[in-house]
Motif scaffolding. Structure first.
Motif, short mmCIF file in Angstrom:
data_model
loop_
_atom_site.label_atom_id
_atom_site.label_comp_id
_atom_site.label_asym_id
_atom_site.label_seq_id
_atom_site.Cartn_x
_atom_site.Cartn_y
_atom_site.Cartn_z
N VAL A 105 8.22 15.18 1.33
CA VAL A 105 8.80 13.90 0.89
C VAL A 105 9.02 14.00 -0.61
N ASP A 106 10.25 13.76 -1.02
CA ASP A 106 10.61 13.92 -2.43
C ASP A 106 10.03 12.80 -3.29
N ALA A 107 9.47 13.18 -4.43
CA ALA A 107 9.00 12.19 -5.42
C ALA A 107 9.34 12.77 -6.78
N PRO A 108 10.20 12.09 -7.53
CA PRO A 108 10.72 12.69 -8.75
C PRO A 108 9.71 12.73 -9.91
N ASP A 109 8.76 11.78 -9.96
CA ASP A 109 7.86 11.69 -11.12
C ASP A 109 6.49 12.33 -10.85
N VAL A 110 5.84 12.68 -11.95
CA VAL A 110 4.49 13.25 -11.86
C VAL A 110 3.59 12.54 -12.87
N VAL A 111 2.36 12.20 -12.46
CA VAL A 111 1.36 11.71 -13.42
C VAL A 111 0.60 12.93 -13.92
N GLU A 112 0.69 13.18 -15.22
CA GLU A 112 0.05 14.38 -15.78
C GLU A 112 -1.45 14.14 -15.98
N MET A 113 -2.21 15.25 -16.07
CA MET A 113 -3.67 15.17 -16.21
C MET A 113 -4.09 14.42 -17.47
N GLU B 293 -2.47 11.94 -19.03
CA GLU B 293 -1.96 10.57 -19.18
C GLU B 293 -3.06 9.56 -18.87
N SER B 294 -2.96 8.39 -19.49
CA SER B 294 -3.88 7.30 -19.16
C SER B 294 -3.54 6.84 -17.74
N PRO B 295 -4.48 6.97 -16.80
CA PRO B 295 -4.17 6.71 -15.39
C PRO B 295 -3.58 5.32 -15.16
N SER B 296 -4.23 4.29 -15.73
CA SER B 296 -3.81 2.92 -15.39
C SER B 296 -2.38 2.67 -15.89
N VAL B 297 -2.05 3.19 -17.08
CA VAL B 297 -0.71 3.00 -17.63
C VAL B 297 0.31 3.80 -16.82
N ALA B 298 0.01 5.09 -16.60
CA ALA B 298 0.97 5.98 -15.94
C ALA B 298 1.29 5.50 -14.53
N ARG C 5 1.23 2.50 -13.29
CA ARG C 5 2.10 1.32 -13.27
C ARG C 5 3.52 1.66 -13.73
N LYS C 6 3.61 2.59 -14.68
CA LYS C 6 4.92 2.97 -15.22
C LYS C 6 5.73 3.84 -14.26
N LYS C 7 5.05 4.53 -13.35
CA LYS C 7 5.71 5.52 -12.49
C LYS C 7 5.52 5.21 -11.00
N PRO C 8 6.23 4.19 -10.50
CA PRO C 8 6.06 3.83 -9.08
C PRO C 8 6.54 4.94 -8.14
N ASP C 9 7.38 5.85 -8.64
CA ASP C 9 7.87 6.92 -7.78
C ASP C 9 7.21 8.27 -8.09
N SER C 10 6.04 8.20 -8.69
CA SER C 10 5.30 9.43 -8.93
C SER C 10 4.78 9.95 -7.59
N GLY D 206 -8.76 9.54 -12.18
CA GLY D 206 -8.47 8.16 -12.55
C GLY D 206 -7.16 7.68 -11.93
N ALA D 207 -6.17 8.60 -11.84
CA ALA D 207 -4.88 8.24 -11.25
C ALA D 207 -5.02 8.02 -9.75
N MET D 208 -5.88 8.78 -9.11
CA MET D 208 -6.15 8.59 -7.67
C MET D 208 -6.72 7.19 -7.47
N MET D 209 -7.73 6.86 -8.30
CA MET D 209 -8.37 5.56 -8.20
C MET D 209 -7.36 4.44 -8.43
N ALA D 210 -6.58 4.57 -9.51
CA ALA D 210 -5.62 3.51 -9.86
C ALA D 210 -4.56 3.36 -8.76
N SER D 211 -4.07 4.48 -8.22
CA SER D 211 -3.06 4.40 -7.14
C SER D 211 -3.65 3.72 -5.92
N GLY D 212 -4.89 4.07 -5.60
CA GLY D 212 -5.55 3.48 -4.44
C GLY D 212 -5.66 1.98 -4.58
N ILE D 213 -6.00 1.53 -5.78
CA ILE D 213 -6.18 0.10 -5.99
C ILE D 213 -4.82 -0.61 -5.98
N VAL D 214 -3.81 -0.01 -6.64
CA VAL D 214 -2.48 -0.63 -6.71
C VAL D 214 -1.80 -0.64 -5.33
#
Lengths: 353, 353
Positions: free
Chosen positions: A70-78, A80-85, A87-92, A116-124
Motif C-alpha cells: 500500500v503506497d504511502a508517500p510520507d515518512v516520519v523520521e526517527m 522528528e518530534s512524534p506528536s508534531v510529525a 499530525r503534520k503527516k496524515p499520509d505517512s 513515540g510515533a507508534m504511540m502517537a499514531s495509535g492514539i490519533v
C-alpha cells in the motif's frame, strides 16, 4: 460479534510500516517474504511503493503471494518530534498502516521505527481502550535455561505513573503473559528497591495494596532487580522510566560482561582457546538469549487494536518473529480480553490516585 | 583547623560495628586482623566484648596490635525498623561506633549491617552537612578492562528526590570520584530513559539544567543504562529508587548470564571443556569484576563525618578493603571538601524545588 472477533476469524494480514527501522525498508520487505514463505502469514507493506517494489525485484519476486503493497508517500523520521510529525503527516507510512486496521484491512500494525510515533499514531488513529489512561510497552526479559521469559512493563511509554496505571499494567501484563507465552497463572510482581512492603514509593505502595485485591491475579508483592536471576516472577510491573532503565541495564550489563571476558582473554592463551571451544555456548547466551529481537517485538498494550514495536535494528528474522507474534495475539483476541479485564477492574481504580 | 583535619593528621583508627553483617561478628574480627597485618591500619571493634574477645582467642590473638575493643551491649538486628531501633538502643554497637567518631576517637565508621540503621545513626549522632537535605549512598560499577569503575549515586538512601538533591548528588559524586579513584575531571551524567534533553522526568530535566551551570563539573547530560558497557561516563547520578534497581539489575543480569552459560554447557561436551579451560577468565569476570565487595564498601556521602557501608555478606577481605577506603577518604578529608563544595553551590539550589 465485535470487530476484533470478525478480524481474527477471517485472518487478516499484518500491516508493516516498511519505512521505519535503522536498516531501511529492504529489511521489512525481506521480513515480509520470510513471514509468508516460512509461516504462511500474509502481510501488507506500507511505504513508498516504487522503493518497496524495487526491493521485491532484487529478491526476484515480482508478484508475491501473501504480500501486498500500500503506497504511502510520507515518512516520519526517527529524529522528528512524534506528536508534531504524526499530525503534520496524515499520509505517512505509519499512519496509513494504522488506518488499514481501523478499516478492517489488517489485524495489527508492526513498526520498527520511532516508538513515540507508534504511540502517537495509535492514539490519533485508534484511541486507547476506554478504561485506560495510556498504553504501556511490554517487553520480554530472559530467564535461565528453557524457562519461559518474564514480561516487563512499562518499558518507556509512561515516564511518570500514578498508582492506578501500575495496577492496569499488572492486569495487562498478566493477560499478555497468558496469551503470548501460555502461562497459566503468572506470578505478578511490582519492581521495587526492596522486598519489604515498607519499601518503594508512595505510588508503588498504593499500587501494591490495590493489586492484592484483584481477583485472578497471582500477585507476589515487591520484587527486586536481582530477582532476574531467580525464577520467582513472570510479570514485572513498574513505571516507564524504571522499566526503561531496567531493560537497558540488562543489555548493558551483558554487553559489559562479554567485553570484559574478551579483555581478560588477551593475556591468557589457554583461556582464549577455551573460549573458542565454548564459543557456541557464549553465542547461545550473549547473543541469542539476551537478543531483544529474538522475542518478536514489544506490543503497545492498551490501544483499541494491536500494535507491535520491533527493535529499530531488527533483522528480517526479527521482523518475521514480530509478524508471528502479531498474528498470534490477534488470533487470541488479546485486545478484546484486555478491554474486558480493564473494565472489570475500573471501579476499584477510583479509590487510588 | 577543623576537627576533620585534626582527625586525619593523627591517623585515628576506623570504628567497626562488629555486630552487623550476615555472617556474624567473626568476619569483622578477621577483617580487623587482616587490616592491621596487611595494611597497618588500626581499627576499633565495637560490640559484645566477650564475643569479640572469643573470636580473637580462636585466631590465637589475645592482645592484638592495632585492634582495640569497645563494649556495646545492644545490637540493632537486620529486621528491626531502623528509626525505632536506633532511638530505643542508644548503647547499640552501631550508635557507639558513631559516637567514637564524634568523640574524636575514630576517623570513620564501618558497618556491614542494616543500611537504614547506618543512616539513622549518622543523622542522630552526627547530623548531615549543613547545606544538605539527606545523605546519599555511592556505589561503584565496573567498566571494561583496566578502566577505573564509575561512581553511581544515590543507590537507595533517597527513594523520591527533588531536583536540588540530584544536583547535590552530582557535586558529591564528582568529588568522591576524584578523591577515591583519582579521576581528574570525571564525566558526570544523569541516568535517564534516553539521551535527548526532552527525555526524563520533570525532576531530571530541572536537575539537568542546573548541573550544566555548575563550575568545575564536567557534565555530559543524560546517559542511558546501556552506556554501562561503553566508556562514556564516570559519575552516574539518579534517585535512590532508580539507582537501587540499576545496581541490582547489574548483579541480576550477570548472575543470570553465568547461570545460562552453565545451563547450555550441559549438552555440549566440547563447550564444557572449553569453559573449564577458560575458568580463570570466567572467574575474573563473573566473580571478581562484578563482585560488590571487591570495591570496599559504599559511603554514606553527606554526613558530618565519614561512614562506610560494607555489603551484608562481606568476607574478611571485603572488610579489609572497606577499612582501607575509610582510612584513605579520611586522609583525603573528603567530608570537609564535600561540605565546602555544597556550600558554594547552595545559593543556586534555591532556584529549583
Amino acid at each position: 460479534m465485535s470487530i476484533s472477533e470478525v478480524s481474527s476469524s477471517i485472518e487478516l494480514p499484518v500491516a508493516i510500516d516498511a519505512m521505519g527501522g535503522d536498516f531501511g525498508s529492504s529489511v521489512a520487505v525481506e521480513g515480509a517474504v520470510m513471514s509468508w514463505n516460512t509461516l504462511g502469514i500474509r502481510t501488507i507493506l506500507v511505504g513508498k511503493k516504487s522503493e518497496l517494489e524495487g526491493h521485491l525485484n532484487v529478491l526476484g519476486i515480482s508478484a508475491p503471494n501473501g504480500i501486498s503493497i500500500v503506497d504511502a508517500p510520507d515518512v516520519v523520521e526517527m529524529d522528528e518530534s512524534p506528536s508534531v510529525a504524526i499530525r503534520k503527516k496524515p499520509d505517512s507510512s505509519i499512519r496509513v498502516a494504522f488506518r488499514l486496521v481501523s478499516e478492517c484491512k489488517a489485524c495489527a500494525v508492526l513498526g520498527a521505527g520511532n516508538t513515540g510515533a507508534m504511540m502517537a499514531s495509535g492514539i490519533v488513529e485508534w484511541d486507547t481502550l476506554p478504561s485506560l489512561a495510556r498504553p504501556a510497552i511490554a517487553s520480554l526479559v530472559p530467564k535461565q535455561g528453557n524457562l519461559l521469559p518474564a514480561v516487563l512493563l512499562d518499558c518507556g511509554a509512561n515516564i511518570e505513573c500514578q498508582a492506578s496505571q501500575l495496577v492496569q499494567f499488572a492486569i495487562m501484563g498478566d493477560l499478555y503473559a497468558k496469551k503470548l507465552l501460555g502461562y497459566d497463572t503468572p506470578r505478578v510482581g511490582l519492581l521495587s528497591n526492596g522486598s519489604e512492603a515498607t519499601k518503594g514509593t508512595e505510588v508503588t505502595r498504593a499500587a501494591s495494596k490495590l493489586i492484592q485485591t484483584l481477583e485472578g491475579i497471582n500477585y507476589i508483592g515487591y520484587i527486586e532487580a536481582t530477582d532476574l536471576a531467580k525464577n520467582v516472577v513472570d510479570v514485572i510491573v513498574c513505571d516507564g522510566f524504571v522499566g526503561n532503565v531496567f531493560l537497558k541495564s540488562i543489555e548493558g550489563s551483558v554487553s559489559l560482561a562479554a567485553a570484559c571476558l574478551n579483555e581478560v582473554a588477551k593475556d591468557n592463551f589457554i583461556g582464549r582457546i577455551g573460549l573458542m571451544m565454548a564459543s557456541p555456548l557464549l553465542k547461545a547466551v550473549f547473543e541469542d538469549k539476551f537478543d531483544p529481537s529474538a522475542y518478536g517485538g514489544a506490543p503497545l498494550l492498551g490501544l483499541k487494536h494491536l500494535a507491535i514495536i520491533a527493535h529499530g535494528s531488527s533483522t528480517p528474522r526479527a521482523i518475521m518473529n514480530a509478524v508471528k507474534v502479531a498474528n498470534q495475539l490477534s488470533q487470541e483476541r488479546l485486545t478484546t480480553m484486555l478491554d474486558a479485564a480493564l473494565k472489570v477492574a475500573a471501579p476499584r481504580m477510583r479509590s487510588v490516585s
